[in-house]
Each structure stands twice: as C-alpha cells, then as structure tokens.
Design an enzyme around this catalytic site. Sequence first.
Site, PDB file in Angstrom:
ATOM      1  CE  LYS A 107      -0.798   0.155   5.036  1.00  0.00           C
ATOM      2  NZ  LYS A 107      -0.090   1.409   5.289  1.00  0.00           N
ATOM      3  CG  ASP A 108       3.703   2.192   2.784  1.00  0.00           C
ATOM      4  OD1 ASP A 108       2.610   2.756   3.032  1.00  0.00           O
ATOM      5  OD2 ASP A 108       4.417   1.676   3.656  1.00  0.00           O
ATOM      6  NE  ARG A 131      -7.838   3.697   2.993  1.00  0.00           N
ATOM      7  CZ  ARG A 131      -8.184   2.936   4.024  1.00  0.00           C
ATOM      8  NH1 ARG A 131      -9.466   2.660   4.250  1.00  0.00           N
ATOM      9  NH2 ARG A 131      -7.271   2.442   4.842  1.00  0.00           N
ATOM     10  NE  ARG A 132      -6.602   3.026   7.919  1.00  0.00           N
ATOM     11  CZ  ARG A 132      -5.348   2.594   7.881  1.00  0.00           C
ATOM     12  NH1 ARG A 132      -4.363   3.374   8.268  1.00  0.00           N
ATOM     13  NH2 ARG A 132      -5.075   1.376   7.447  1.00  0.00           N
ATOM     14  NE  ARG A 180       3.750  10.388   8.875  1.00  0.00           N
ATOM     15  CZ  ARG A 180       4.846  10.967   8.386  1.00  0.00           C
ATOM     16  NH1 ARG A 180       4.871  12.272   8.190  1.00  0.00           N
ATOM     17  NH2 ARG A 180       5.919  10.260   8.101  1.00  0.00           N
ATOM     18  NE  ARG A 234       1.144   5.554  12.727  1.00  0.00           N
ATOM     19  CZ  ARG A 234       0.552   5.619  11.559  1.00  0.00           C
ATOM     20  NH1 ARG A 234      -0.761   5.494  11.472  1.00  0.00           N
ATOM     21  NH2 ARG A 234       1.247   5.800  10.453  1.00  0.00           N
ATOM     22  CB  CYS A 255       0.573   7.997   0.476  1.00  0.00           C
ATOM     23  SG  CYS A 255       1.655   6.610   0.116  1.00  0.00           S
TER      24      CYS A 255
END
Length: 307
Positions: free
Chosen positions: A78-79, A126-127, A144, A150, A239
């Site tokens: 996904k990156d 997106r989230r 981040r 996190r 992204c």
Amino acid sequence: MHIKIGTRSSRLALWQAEHIQALLGREGVSSELVLIETKGDKILDRSIAKIGSKGIFTQELEDQLRAGTIDIAVHSAKDLQSSLPPDLGIIAFTEREQVNDVLVSRNTNVSLTSGQPFIIGTSSTRRVAMIKHFCPHLTTVDMRGNLQTRLRKLDEGQCDALLLAYAGVHRMQYDDLIVAYLPVSEFTPAVGQGSVAIEAAMSLPTDKLQTIRRLTNHEATEACLKAERAFLRRLEGGCSIPVFGLATWAGDEISLTGGIINLEGNQMLRETFTGAPAVAEQLGHQLAESILAQGGDEILLTIREKL
C-alpha cells in the site's frame, strides 16, 4: 545465490523483510538485510499530504536498487506509488493478510457505532474522510510514526483510539488491543493493503529474479493487486489521495470494488466490476474510467487543490 534485501528499519518493516528472508530460505537461498532510512521515516512533524506523497517511503530504497547495492526492496504494497519508473518493477506480491482496517485502543468501550464522541489518531486521508462520512460525531487527529510510536502517543492521551491496518497490528502481535474490525463494505481499504511487495531493478540477473519470484509470489494476490493498482494508476492516486480499492478472487473471477471520497467525507463514489483474472489490469482501468465519468475527476481536482 545470495540476495541483498533493502528495507526500512521499523519493527514492522523488519518483520516484512524477515518474512521474505524466510520464504527464500526454504530452498537454501541466503540473504542479508540492508537497513535504509526514507524521507517518510525522517519527517514526522508533518502530514504525508504536506510532505508530498510520491516516493515518501520508497525513494531511498529505489536509489539503492539502481546503484546495485541491494538486489530487492521490500515494501508494504500500500506504500508503493501507483506508477513506477521504467527501470524498476514489482516482481512479487506475498499472500495477502486479512485486509480490514481496525480500531485499536486500551479502552474496550470505544465504539464507532455508540454515538459517543472520542478522538481517533490516523495519518491516512482515506481513513479521515471515511470517519467524517460514516461517523461524523468523531474527531480525528494526525498521527504519524511507526506502530510503536503511535501506541505511545495513544498512551500519552493524544487520542482515545487508533485506526490502523489489521495486517500491521497482527504482525506486531497487538491483536489484544483491537476493539473493532471495520467492515470492508464501508471502510474499503487502501490499494494493496495486507500484502508485501518486492521491487527490483529491471537489470537484476534473470536467475535471481526468477528464483525470488518463484519462492515469494502468490498468484491470486498478484492478480488482485494488479487490478487494484491499475485502478489507482489511472486515477493517479497516491498516499495522500483518499482512493480505496479491494479486489477478491472467487471461483474463476476477480471482483474489484473501488472508489474515491472527498476530504470532507460528504461525497463518495464506489462501484464494483467483475472479470477474469487474465484481464485484471483492464478491469482496474474500466473501474477508474467509470468513477471518473461519475464525477470522480472533479473530486480529484478539488482534493489536489486543497492538499
């Protein structure tokens, strides 16, 4: 045969690289890890969108591929940017993990559906947009850093919960902190979520390329991700663009669901196309054209003006 594997140095990135090492080692192929720091690892005080998403987690690894100091680079699929330079290519995708986004918290009472407000940490546009769309009573803050960073910020009280990909949470063995699995019918994941991608220079010797591909590539996952990435590539998404896409292989067909949501979360386009695995990339292109024709082009233009 000896393979030099380029990887970022976070615990999750190392898990992914070591997973590739293990797959190669099944037939005695030796390998070593080469740790490389990327722009995305260095700059943590700005959102991905403000840094500029193109190659944020991949550029430095790609430079080493070109220089020949590493044979392959290992990435979260996904990156990866939607389009790669002609001298580089993805030679394998590993079997996909469960694709859901998950809500992670120390507080088991937090719920997206309770109607009670709380703060969610995420670095994904997106989230953020999907939370605004499905859960407008909730607040998001930019979060981040790697997973451990996190979680530290969560424990410091900077948010009440984190919204993350299940794959990373599971691979880091934090399953006990998952308080909800978000349905993919609503929170459709980012393109490539759950798979590890192997990138190489096209100058990589053929014997190495074929061996790596044979030992690490999962054909069904590859076909699905080809459809998803073709969709993303036509939309020129990165992204920082809230595009989503998920292909699944059932029977003798691939079903691809994808779309786009605006930053405010009040406009979402979503559609599903189905076709044979042999035309996976064509399927992705067709879905993208349909989304663009329905107004996706205007949503994309507005998003790019604001980011």
